[in-house]
Design an enzyme around this catalytic site. Sequence first.
Site, PDB file in Angstrom:
ATOM      1  CE  LYS A 188      -5.936  -2.690 -34.543  1.00  0.00           C
ATOM      2  NZ  LYS A 188      -4.637  -1.751 -35.282  1.00  0.00           N
ATOM      3  CB  SER A 272      -2.613  -4.683 -35.720  1.00  0.00           C
ATOM      4  OG  SER A 272      -2.768  -3.449 -35.741  1.00  0.00           O
ATOM      5  CB  SER A 296      -2.058  -1.413 -38.089  1.00  0.00           C
ATOM      6  OG  SER A 296      -0.748  -1.971 -37.507  1.00  0.00           O
TER       7      SER A 296
END
Length: 622
Positions: A188, A272, A296
């Site tokens: 990420k 996310s 997330s």
Amino acid sequence: MCTCYPAHDSRTDLEPRRIFRFYMNSFRAVASTFLSRYIYNIRQVLATRMMQISHANTSWESKAAAKRSSTNAKIPQEWQLSNAELEKAAKQKDLTGSFIEQYLTPDEGFIVAQDANKLAENIRSGEWTAKTVAQAFCKSAAIAHQIDNCLHEIFFDQAISRAEELDAYYKVNGKTIGPLHGVPVSLKDQFHVKGNDTSMGYIGWIGTYQGSTDKKLVHNVDSQIVSELLSLGVVLFCKTSLPQGILITETINNLIGRTMNPYNQNLSAGGSSGGEGALQALRGSPVGLGTDIGGSVRIPAAFNGLFALKPSYGRLSYRDVGNVIPGQTTYRSSIGILGRSIESLYLVLTSVLSTEPWLRDPYVVPLPWRQQLVDTILEEPSVDGAVNPGRPLKLGIFWTDNVVTPHPPITRGLKIVVDAVKRAGHKVVPWDPPEHSTAKRIHASFLKADGRHDIHKQLDLSGEPLIPQTVEKFALTDPISVTEYHNLTLQGIAYETAYSDYWNSTGVDDGQLVDAVIMPAAPHAGVLPGKFFHATYTAAINVLDYSAVVIPVTKANASIDKADPNYMPLNETDEKNWNAYDADIFDGAPVGVQIVARKFEEEKIWAIGKLIYQALLAERNQ
């Protein structure tokens, strides 16, 4: 005619009315001058600000465009899709499986279909080289990004060079450098990798170190966990998309736009860590890292048919990882793992813990992997998840938080899991803990305690605006006071204590505490863009800082997941969520559930997740 006054006369001798007029006229003259100058200054300030805004807008837009162009240029020409192919992909509902495989050779398709464990095993045995594996995943990731907009950073050249170095080491020494030798790992876009940007979805972070232009830092920092992965033999090759400001549950930003769900392009990939979820669903990566402060990691895993593990904060290192509101340390974000198999989570977590990360990060708990806790769970059940008569697991089932009722596919998924574990011989009991709505209020209060000043500070670096989804949610306000913050902390402690007491009460009747709880990861399978109204199923677990895994269960099915036309919503939010469900639109979306244990029980929850998944597989094979 001239009017003259005697020498002894003065203004004090004038009539009161004339005196009043004199001072009023003087005041008006001064006020008029002052007001004119004030209005002029205001106009100048506004004009200057408008010019600055105009310049900033041009600046952030040009920076974003340049970054997109630079990223796309890193995709080799032979891997780039034609406009016709991109248009075809845009009209395709499901991008996974055979659709993306058409762009790969049979050998490449076979390689990217393997999980991290199989890749490590085949490289270790010499069957595949690290370079062969890296090239296959770089190509698959390149295709995935072009059809689903899921990457922020591409460093394929760096990955191939790294793989060649690993192959050279293997050739000379006849062994690997670590358990993850040659395994491609995606990240990420919060994790720093030397030589590359970390934008975290902020235009103002492009070409900087979290907004700083200090040359000692820019492109010269590896996050601690990145260094640990490299020491274990990992090949890093890309960084995945996330939302602006992180704190929303779908993935969209001003840099690359929106990342959709590869299984169903009507829906969001979640957030996310949505880019990570989408990339893995498209077999562009076997395993990767995300972060989780409100779901997330777990939400994108559930939405994209993946496995995930969210540890308690402090099990893995967050050192030198970019973050939003980094000064909010009461309920911290955790490093989590997403993967295409339950075993890949084990491989990565045990490998990283073997490096003793607590020696380099004082916030990591000095807690090595406790294999005996895994063995305690797994030694009794058979390969299909069934138990011996000795000790079945006792599992709680949390059907709904009574705030937002899950959509039909989620309820059916929970029922599938419950039926499977019951048939395997485990106990299932209702779960009725302290209200999750309390956790929701506490969690939201901490995330906005700074008045959103941190997010606006990062946006001001480039002048980029808030994305439409967050204009209201991230509106700038006054931070709360220290007194309020302390009071919230006490409320959080009280909630955690009450939840722990409830968990302990589950052993009163039979002497056996609930081992773990099965619950939704979200009230829907995927989500229509802009329609994620309730993240409390995961956020409550962050307030408790509990360990959790996500496993895939099934897919939404329009023919059987019909909405009850007589359903009466519990409240306004529940009504909005229920009205957003359409069986035909959601058809084909993955359904995952989260399984939750207590704090720092990563070994236990991983083993329970594996056991439950084995039970599901046994059900399917009957």
